[in-house]
Design an enzyme around this catalytic site. Sequence first.
Site, short mmCIF file in Angstrom:
data_model
loop_
_atom_site.label_atom_id
_atom_site.label_comp_id
_atom_site.label_asym_id
_atom_site.label_seq_id
_atom_site.Cartn_x
_atom_site.Cartn_y
_atom_site.Cartn_z
CG ASP A 1 -0.31 -0.28 2.52
OD1 ASP A 1 0.81 -0.83 2.53
OD2 ASP A 1 -0.91 0.06 3.56
CG ASP B 1 -4.27 -7.24 -12.00
OD1 ASP B 1 -4.05 -6.58 -13.03
OD2 ASP B 1 -5.31 -7.90 -11.83
#
Length: 370
Positions: A226, A250
Amino acid sequence: MTVRNLFLLPGDGIGPEAMAEVRKIITYMNAEMAGGFTTDEGLVGGCAYDAHGAAISDADMAKAMAADAVLFGAVGGPKWDDVPYEVRPEAGLLRLRKDMELFANLRPAICYPALSDASSLKPELVEGLDILIVRELTGGVYFGEPKEIIDLGNGQKRGIDTQVYDTYEIERIAGVAFELARTRGNRVCSMEKRNVMKSGVLWNQVVTATHKAKYSDVALDHMLADAGGMQLVRAPKQFDVIVTDNLFGDMLSDVAAMLTGSLGMLPSASLGSPDAKTGKRKALYEPVHGSAPDIAGKGIANPIAMIASFAMCLRYSFNLVKEADTLEKAIANVLDKGVRTGDIMADGARQVGTVEMGDTILAEFKALSA
Ligand code: NAD
């Protein structure tokens, strides 16, 4: 003379239009640069379904397995929206990835100086950007079992996906990232979520151990995925190679992609393990974009992602590093001269179609190679 076997799968929509521009470069390299490429061509996606009732035939699959490298255009389109799920156009690409065991997906995010205004970030943050995201492609939460929706019998259902990685899967993707870093800026940043996921703890341990055992000459950092996403949009130029799992890769590769402007600019490569005897890796090269049915057949598609995918093929499958550098430089020069397809059009630039963009890049490639 070296023989290099290429298997071309142009596919549907703008795939064949973009592939035609690569074919011209192959023809030139064979005639003038002793390229030694032999090409064969097959069907994949909707066109394969129309011809064989499958998204790729067994015969074409065998050719892909035997080739030194596969060049793939794009698949899909509204014409095939209602075909059965198992034979939908995308199934051809998934079969290629699975049967060729392409576990490493390489997505470069390069911002050509001439296009720095097209990014959603400030030009100074992205100008000259050159990062490579190495995403694990065949494991993790997209494939882990159990994977199901169960009925809890109380009016509730439960959706389950399983994030699972074994040591060998992490070792081999880390190895690809470290080896590629050695050919670039010699830095790897590994991203996971070890603070909340056991698979993240193992990922971190295995990358660290792989680094210590074989690649200690490469600089290694770890970042929570993150935080990595945040850093990618805050200061993307801090990265050289990022290695991460299937799910985070992804998302992070799509974030990185948009730093560079248009979908029509983005190449990718997917690699397998080196063959025990020859040391060659199975490989498939493809633009990130799809078949763009909205512009297919109009002659306006940007062929740069496909041409840049071929440059990756020269670099990674054939070690033709000088030729790959020259082709990438030819793309950059053409953009510098203000030649643009519609998707990357800017004030004062000259708008061209697919064929003229391909011809202009080829002419620049010839001039730089002379
Ligand atoms: P897309 O990438 O085909 O198109 C998205 C938008 O970007 C469209 O407006 C298109 O015109 C534009 N665009 C894409 N590539 C371009 C190029 N080279 N030059 C200029 N403009 C370009 O994505 P989509 O519209 O979501 O999907 C269309 C079809 O492609 C669907 O059937 C989808 O399943 C398929 N698809 C295939 C692949 C693949 O083959 N790997 C990837 C993504 C989508």
